[in-house]
Design a protein around this motif. Structure first.
Motif, PDB file in Angstrom:
ATOM      1  N   GLN A 123       0.822  -1.211   0.000  1.00 40.00           N
ATOM      2  CA  GLN A 123       0.000   0.000   0.000  1.00 40.00           C
ATOM      3  C   GLN A 123       0.857   1.261   0.000  1.00 40.00           C
ATOM      4  OE1 GLN A 123      -1.948  -1.364   3.663  1.00 40.00           O
ATOM      5  NE2 GLN A 123      -1.408   0.600   4.565  1.00 40.00           N
ATOM      6  N   ASN A 124       2.118   1.099  -0.401  1.00 38.69           N
ATOM      7  CA  ASN A 124       3.024   2.244  -0.476  1.00 38.69           C
ATOM      8  C   ASN A 124       2.867   3.127   0.763  1.00 38.69           C
ATOM      9  OD1 ASN A 124       4.924   4.069  -1.465  1.00 38.69           O
ATOM     10  ND2 ASN A 124       3.447   5.154  -2.734  1.00 38.69           N
ATOM     11  N   VAL A 125       3.164   2.551   1.923  1.00 35.90           N
ATOM     12  CA  VAL A 125       2.951   3.270   3.179  1.00 35.90           C
ATOM     13  C   VAL A 125       3.757   4.558   3.199  1.00 35.90           C
ATOM     14  CG1 VAL A 125       2.427   1.174   4.501  1.00 35.90           C
ATOM     15  CG2 VAL A 125       4.782   2.016   4.400  1.00 35.90           C
ATOM     16  N   GLU A 144       1.364 -15.987  -7.984  1.00 25.95           N
ATOM     17  CA  GLU A 144       0.385 -17.067  -7.955  1.00 25.95           C
ATOM     18  C   GLU A 144       0.272 -17.743  -9.320  1.00 25.95           C
ATOM     19  OE1 GLU A 144      -4.203 -18.040  -6.584  1.00 25.95           O
ATOM     20  OE2 GLU A 144      -3.567 -15.942  -6.769  1.00 25.95           O
ATOM     21  N   ASP A 145       0.380 -16.988 -10.402  1.00 29.67           N
ATOM     22  CA  ASP A 145       0.201 -17.565 -11.730  1.00 29.67           C
ATOM     23  C   ASP A 145       1.284 -18.583 -12.072  1.00 29.67           C
ATOM     24  OD1 ASP A 145      -2.099 -16.156 -12.184  1.00 29.67           O
ATOM     25  OD2 ASP A 145      -1.111 -14.528 -13.275  1.00 29.67           O
ATOM     26  N   THR A 146       2.528 -18.261 -11.732  1.00 31.93           N
ATOM     27  CA  THR A 146       3.651 -19.110 -12.141  1.00 31.93           C
ATOM     28  C   THR A 146       4.223 -19.952 -11.014  1.00 31.93           C
ATOM     29  OG1 THR A 146       5.296 -17.398 -11.653  1.00 31.93           O
ATOM     30  CG2 THR A 146       4.281 -17.364 -13.848  1.00 31.93           C
ATOM     31  N   HIS A 147       3.915 -19.597  -9.767  1.00 31.91           N
ATOM     32  CA  HIS A 147       4.493 -20.237  -8.585  1.00 31.91           C
ATOM     33  C   HIS A 147       6.004 -20.011  -8.491  1.00 31.91           C
ATOM     34  CE1 HIS A 147       1.014 -23.382  -7.986  1.00 31.91           C
ATOM     35  NE2 HIS A 147       0.573 -22.180  -8.329  1.00 31.91           N
ATOM     36  N   GLU A 148       6.515 -19.053  -9.274  1.00 31.91           N
ATOM     37  CA  GLU A 148       7.948 -18.802  -9.305  1.00 31.91           C
ATOM     38  C   GLU A 148       8.318 -17.613  -8.429  1.00 31.91           C
ATOM     39  OE1 GLU A 148      10.253 -20.702 -10.800  1.00 31.91           O
ATOM     40  OE2 GLU A 148       8.591 -22.067 -11.265  1.00 31.91           O
ATOM     41  N   VAL A 149       9.538 -17.682  -7.879  1.00 32.26           N
ATOM     42  CA  VAL A 149      10.079 -16.590  -7.068  1.00 32.26           C
ATOM     43  C   VAL A 149      10.960 -15.720  -7.951  1.00 32.26           C
ATOM     44  CG1 VAL A 149      11.567 -16.005  -5.117  1.00 32.26           C
ATOM     45  CG2 VAL A 149      10.024 -17.976  -4.963  1.00 32.26           C
ATOM     46  N   SER A 150      10.818 -14.404  -7.822  1.00 35.38           N
ATOM     47  CA  SER A 150      11.632 -13.493  -8.628  1.00 35.38           C
ATOM     48  C   SER A 150      11.859 -12.194  -7.876  1.00 35.38           C
ATOM     49  CB  SER A 150      10.955 -13.209  -9.971  1.00 35.38           C
ATOM     50  OG  SER A 150       9.699 -12.574  -9.772  1.00 35.38           O
ATOM     51  N   GLU A 151      12.864 -11.459  -8.330  1.00 29.61           N
ATOM     52  CA  GLU A 151      13.113 -10.113  -7.807  1.00 29.61           C
ATOM     53  C   GLU A 151      12.506  -9.122  -8.787  1.00 29.61           C
ATOM     54  OE1 GLU A 151      16.756  -7.191  -6.303  1.00 29.61           O
ATOM     55  OE2 GLU A 151      17.211  -9.076  -7.347  1.00 29.61           O
ATOM     56  N   VAL A 152      11.659  -8.233  -8.274  1.00 29.61           N
ATOM     57  CA  VAL A 152      10.939  -7.283  -9.122  1.00 29.61           C
ATOM     58  C   VAL A 152      11.324  -5.861  -8.720  1.00 29.61           C
ATOM     59  CG1 VAL A 152       8.673  -6.461  -9.861  1.00 29.61           C
ATOM     60  CG2 VAL A 152       9.025  -8.898  -9.388  1.00 29.61           C
ATOM     61  N   ALA A 153      11.703  -5.052  -9.677  1.00 24.99           N
ATOM     62  CA  ALA A 153      12.093  -3.672  -9.415  1.00 24.99           C
ATOM     63  C   ALA A 153      10.903  -2.861  -8.926  1.00 24.99           C
ATOM     64  CB  ALA A 153      12.676  -3.038 -10.675  1.00 24.99           C
ATOM     65  N   LYS A 167      -2.035  -4.607  -4.289  1.00 24.07           N
ATOM     66  CA  LYS A 167      -3.018  -4.312  -3.247  1.00 24.07           C
ATOM     67  C   LYS A 167      -4.411  -4.816  -3.612  1.00 24.07           C
ATOM     68  CE  LYS A 167      -5.035  -0.566  -0.486  1.00 24.07           C
ATOM     69  NZ  LYS A 167      -4.954  -1.299   0.785  1.00 24.07           N
ATOM     70  N   HIS A 168      -5.071  -5.405  -2.617  1.00 26.12           N
ATOM     71  CA  HIS A 168      -6.471  -5.801  -2.756  1.00 26.12           C
ATOM     72  C   HIS A 168      -7.337  -4.599  -2.403  1.00 26.12           C
ATOM     73  CE1 HIS A 168      -6.141 -10.308  -2.997  1.00 26.12           C
ATOM     74  NE2 HIS A 168      -4.914  -9.990  -2.614  1.00 26.12           N
ATOM     75  N   HIS A 169      -7.787  -3.869  -3.390  1.00 27.61           N
ATOM     76  CA  HIS A 169      -8.740  -2.789  -3.139  1.00 27.61           C
ATOM     77  C   HIS A 169     -10.119  -3.401  -2.912  1.00 27.61           C
ATOM     78  CE1 HIS A 169      -6.029   0.535  -4.084  1.00 27.61           C
ATOM     79  NE2 HIS A 169      -5.541  -0.247  -5.036  1.00 27.61           N
ATOM     80  N   TYR A 170     -10.906  -2.738  -2.093  1.00 25.35           N
ATOM     81  CA  TYR A 170     -12.222  -3.280  -1.763  1.00 25.35           C
ATOM     82  C   TYR A 170     -13.033  -3.523  -3.037  1.00 25.35           C
ATOM     83  CZ  TYR A 170     -16.890  -3.818   0.070  1.00 25.35           C
ATOM     84  OH  TYR A 170     -18.154  -4.313   0.342  1.00 25.35           O
ATOM     85  N   GLY A 171     -13.501  -4.755  -3.187  1.00 26.66           N
ATOM     86  CA  GLY A 171     -14.338  -5.109  -4.324  1.00 26.66           C
ATOM     87  C   GLY A 171     -13.591  -5.392  -5.604  1.00 26.66           C
ATOM     88  N   GLU A 172     -12.252  -5.340  -5.571  1.00 29.10           N
ATOM     89  CA  GLU A 172     -11.464  -5.564  -6.777  1.00 29.10           C
ATOM     90  C   GLU A 172     -10.333  -6.548  -6.491  1.00 29.10           C
ATOM     91  OE1 GLU A 172      -9.958  -1.923  -8.278  1.00 29.10           O
ATOM     92  OE2 GLU A 172     -11.900  -0.911  -8.297  1.00 29.10           O
ATOM     93  N   PRO A 174      -6.417  -7.714  -7.100  1.00 26.29           N
ATOM     94  CA  PRO A 174      -5.194  -6.974  -7.394  1.00 26.29           C
ATOM     95  C   PRO A 174      -4.780  -7.176  -8.842  1.00 26.29           C
ATOM     96  CG  PRO A 174      -4.685  -8.953  -6.141  1.00 26.29           C
ATOM     97  CD  PRO A 174      -6.180  -8.834  -6.161  1.00 26.29           C
ATOM     98  N   ALA A 175      -4.061  -6.213  -9.389  1.00 30.32           N
ATOM     99  CA  ALA A 175      -3.587  -6.330 -10.763  1.00 30.32           C
ATOM    100  C   ALA A 175      -2.595  -7.482 -10.903  1.00 30.32           C
ATOM    101  CB  ALA A 175      -2.942  -5.021 -11.207  1.00 30.32           C
ATOM    102  N   ARG A 176      -1.910  -7.798  -9.805  1.00 30.05           N
ATOM    103  CA  ARG A 176      -0.936  -8.888  -9.810  1.00 30.05           C
ATOM    104  C   ARG A 176      -1.072  -9.656  -8.505  1.00 30.05           C
ATOM    105  NH1 ARG A 176       5.541  -8.172 -11.116  1.00 30.05           N
ATOM    106  NH2 ARG A 176       6.071 -10.385 -11.190  1.00 30.05           N
ATOM    107  N   SER A 177      -1.420 -10.933  -8.593  1.00 27.91           N
ATOM    108  CA  SER A 177      -1.573 -11.753  -7.395  1.00 27.91           C
ATOM    109  C   SER A 177      -0.229 -12.374  -7.045  1.00 27.91           C
ATOM    110  CB  SER A 177      -2.618 -12.850  -7.614  1.00 27.91           C
ATOM    111  OG  SER A 177      -2.792 -13.607  -6.424  1.00 27.91           O
ATOM    112  N   ALA A 178       0.389 -11.869  -6.004  1.00 29.10           N
ATOM    113  CA  ALA A 178       1.714 -12.322  -5.597  1.00 29.10           C
ATOM    114  C   ALA A 178       1.904 -12.025  -4.120  1.00 29.10           C
ATOM    115  CB  ALA A 178       2.797 -11.641  -6.432  1.00 29.10           C
TER     116      ALA A 178
END
Length: 382
Positions: A123-125, A144-153, A167-172, A174-178
């Motif tokens: 949530q970019n605190v 979740e899609d690939t079950h793979e571990v990676s480093e993401v910039a 982030k899980h926004h209410y009712g939506e 996330p754009a990326r499930s990880a």
């Protein structure tokens, strides 16, 4: 054995889930997630529990508790900075305390924020002019899609005002499930002595531009430790530091996000409503080749400018004062500020949700703005 979520969250509500897995290492987290994803079971990951509203009925799925801890300096930072790698389950404020003691700047204004390091990028605190996006280099995560571990910039996480692609926004969804396993920050080496504070928002919050302009050494400068102490005092006065003796701190922090609306909509609000432009005004220029100019200049099209407005102000001006609660409910707005919904003792998730619905409806009726909740909801609907 499962534990009631009311014992693991700062809101102190929520039944025990059907299944619970404790993961104390990265390997255990990865194994637990791969197992639950392969089974198709419902799931969610629990860190510090400071941004979760769990329902009164048992969650029919698996809760994975992130219990990893620790952080270490690593190489790779530019000159004048220290790179630090932090485990996802590490208590955030304990890490901030260490960074301050070590003379490393960049997160000191986020002192007292509850939760874990892994939740910070989701949530970019941020607080008082600092956000995690300013120091975050990358995250280690498992998709979740690939079950793979990676480093993401950090640049690939969609970080924005209190949001990211994770982030899980209410009712939506996330754009990326990880799930984040760890984060890496670059913090400035500034030492422990008082120094000039350039950020205007931090200076204002610390009182360095007003009556307290002398700061801690009579020159308007401030050390990291002084900033941390002052921020903790400010947050404590608002019930935003966990304190067993203060019922105002039995909450999920700020329950509603500050709305971000088009500038023309913000102009329709009363002048007293606090507002902050989300982007600078940039003069746009058109370059037109003279050999193809037909004498006409087309108007420059641009997206409407967006403005962030104060949710707390909207709530108060809608007639809901500090400490407001519905008749018979054990959930009320904080007695210190209206942006937090608190559990005054024995409140249920339904009582918290009922108050949140009432607040949303009042603000929508008065100003035509729908407040969006900040916490993650599990088994609860507004």
């Amino acid at each position: 054995m499962t534990i009631p979520l009311g014992e693991l969250t700062t809101m102190r509500v929520g039944a025990a889930p059907e299944r619970m897995v404790d993961a104390a290492t990265r390997d255990e987290i990865v194994s637990a997630l791969r197992d639950v994803w392969s089974s198709g079971d419902a799931w969610f990951v629990l860190g510090g529990g400071s941004n979760l509203l769990a329902g009164d009925e048992p969650f029919d799925g698996t809760v994975i508790r992130l219990l990893t801890t620790g952080f270490e300096p690593v190489s790779g930072a530019p000159e004048g900075f220290q790179r630090v790698r932090i485990e996802a389950g590490q208590n955030w404020d304990a890490f901030v305390a260490w960074s301050v003691e070590s003379g490393l700047a960049g997160v000191e204004a986020m002192s007292g924020i509850p939760g874990t390091a892994g939740a910070a990028p989701i949530q970019n605190v941020g607080a008082y002019g600092q956000e995690i996006v300013q120091t975050l280099i990358s995250v280690d995560l498992i998709d979740e899609d690939t079950h793979e571990v990676s480093e993401v910039a950090a640049a690939d996480l969609g970080l924005g005002p209190r949001t990211s692609d994770l982030k899980h926004h209410y009712g939506e969804a996330p754009a990326r499930s990880a799930v984040i396993l760890g984060i890496t920050l670059d913090l400035a080496r500034v030492g422990t002595a008082p120094r000039e504070i350039s950020d205007a928002r931090l200076r204002q919050a610390l009182g360095l531009d007003g009556a307290r302009s002398a700061g801690e050494d009579g020159t308007g400068r401030a050390s990291l430790s002084w900033i941390r102490r002052t921020v903790l005092e400010i947050r404590g006065s608002k019930g935003m530091v966990l304190d067993p003796s203060d019922p105002d701190s039995t909450s999920a922090g700020s329950f509603f996000n500050n709305p971000i609306i088009p500038e023309h909509a913000a102009r329709a609000l009363p002048s007293g409503c606090p507002r902050w432009p989300m982007e600078p005004v940039i003069d746009q220029e058109q370059i037109i080749p003279l050999d193809s100019w037909d004498g006409q200049i087309q108007p420059v099209s641009s997206a409407p400018r967006m403005v962030k407005v104060s949710a707390a102000w909207l709530i108060e001006q809608a007639g809901l004062t500090k400490g407001f609660g519905l008749p018979g409910s054990r959930a009320t707005l904080s007695t210190k500020h209206t942006l937090a919904i608190t559990n005054r003792g024995g409140a249920t998730a339904d009582e918290v949700a009922a108050l949140a619905r009432f607040v949303r409806s009042r603000v929508a009726s008065e100003y035509g703005i729908e407040l969006n909740p900040e916490p993650v909801f599990v088994g609860v609907e507004l």
